[in-house]
Motif scaffolding. Structure first.
Motif, short mmCIF file in Angstrom:
data_model
loop_
_atom_site.label_atom_id
_atom_site.label_comp_id
_atom_site.label_asym_id
_atom_site.label_seq_id
_atom_site.Cartn_x
_atom_site.Cartn_y
_atom_site.Cartn_z
N GLU A 111 0.84 -1.20 0.00
CA GLU A 111 0.00 0.00 0.00
C GLU A 111 0.87 1.25 0.00
O GLU A 111 1.82 1.35 0.77
CB GLU A 111 -0.89 -0.01 1.24
CG GLU A 111 -1.81 1.18 1.34
CD GLU A 111 -2.65 1.16 2.61
OE1 GLU A 111 -3.13 2.22 3.00
OE2 GLU A 111 -2.81 0.08 3.22
N PRO A 112 0.57 2.22 -0.87
CA PRO A 112 1.37 3.43 -0.94
C PRO A 112 1.32 4.25 0.36
O PRO A 112 0.27 4.43 0.94
CB PRO A 112 0.75 4.24 -2.07
CG PRO A 112 -0.06 3.27 -2.86
CD PRO A 112 -0.50 2.22 -1.90
N VAL A 113 2.49 4.72 0.76
CA VAL A 113 2.62 5.66 1.86
C VAL A 113 2.91 7.04 1.27
O VAL A 113 2.29 8.02 1.62
CB VAL A 113 3.75 5.25 2.83
CG1 VAL A 113 3.98 6.31 3.90
CG2 VAL A 113 3.44 3.91 3.47
N PHE A 114 3.90 7.09 0.35
CA PHE A 114 4.24 8.32 -0.36
C PHE A 114 4.77 7.95 -1.73
O PHE A 114 5.61 7.07 -1.84
CB PHE A 114 5.29 9.14 0.40
CG PHE A 114 5.51 10.47 -0.25
CD1 PHE A 114 4.71 11.55 0.08
CD2 PHE A 114 6.48 10.63 -1.22
CE1 PHE A 114 4.89 12.77 -0.55
CE2 PHE A 114 6.66 11.83 -1.85
CZ PHE A 114 5.87 12.91 -1.52
N PRO A 115 4.34 8.62 -2.78
CA PRO A 115 3.24 9.58 -2.75
C PRO A 115 1.92 8.88 -2.48
O PRO A 115 1.73 7.72 -2.89
CB PRO A 115 3.27 10.21 -4.15
CG PRO A 115 3.97 9.22 -5.02
CD PRO A 115 4.89 8.44 -4.13
N PRO A 116 1.03 9.58 -1.81
CA PRO A 116 -0.27 8.96 -1.50
C PRO A 116 -1.10 8.76 -2.76
O PRO A 116 -0.94 9.47 -3.74
CB PRO A 116 -0.95 9.96 -0.56
CG PRO A 116 -0.27 11.26 -0.85
CD PRO A 116 1.12 10.94 -1.30
N GLU A 117 -1.95 7.75 -2.71
CA GLU A 117 -2.87 7.55 -3.84
C GLU A 117 -3.84 8.72 -3.88
O GLU A 117 -4.23 9.26 -2.87
CB GLU A 117 -3.67 6.26 -3.66
CG GLU A 117 -2.85 5.02 -3.92
CD GLU A 117 -3.71 3.78 -3.85
OE1 GLU A 117 -3.39 2.85 -4.58
OE2 GLU A 117 -4.67 3.74 -3.07
N GLU A 118 -4.21 9.09 -5.09
CA GLU A 118 -5.14 10.20 -5.23
C GLU A 118 -6.56 9.73 -5.28
O GLU A 118 -6.90 8.67 -5.55
CB GLU A 118 -4.79 11.00 -6.48
CG GLU A 118 -3.41 11.59 -6.32
CD GLU A 118 -3.12 12.63 -7.37
OE1 GLU A 118 -4.07 13.22 -7.93
OE2 GLU A 118 -1.96 12.86 -7.62
#
Length: 77
Positions: free
Chosen positions: A70-77
């Motif tokens: 799961e993305p931490v950075f960059p965050p999902e938009e």
């Protein structure tokens, strides 16, 4: 036990500014060509590493949760 992060640097966009090393010297290093590398591909979640990713002028650093991706950075938009 805290989160573990997987840290990657996109060398096709890294400009070697060194801002990541300044923000998180225990998290990143520059090689002889001034390309950034995480000191470890997986590391404990930490404010300094997140600050380095957020402060990268070309957004070359990506952080995901090591166990789920799961993305931490960059965050999902």
């Amino acid at each position: 036990m805290g989160d573990r992060w997987h840290i990657e640097v996109d060398h096709s966009v890294c400009i070697g500014s060194g801002m990541c090393v300044n923000a998180a010297p225990l998290g990143f290093r520059l090689d002889a060509a001034r390309q950034s590398h995480p000191r470890a591909a997986d590391a404990d979640a930490g404010e300094a590493v997140l600050a380095a990713a957020e402060g990268c002028p070309v957004e070359a650093i990506a952080i995901t949760l090591a166990d789920t991706g799961e993305p931490v950075f960059p965050p999902e938009e």
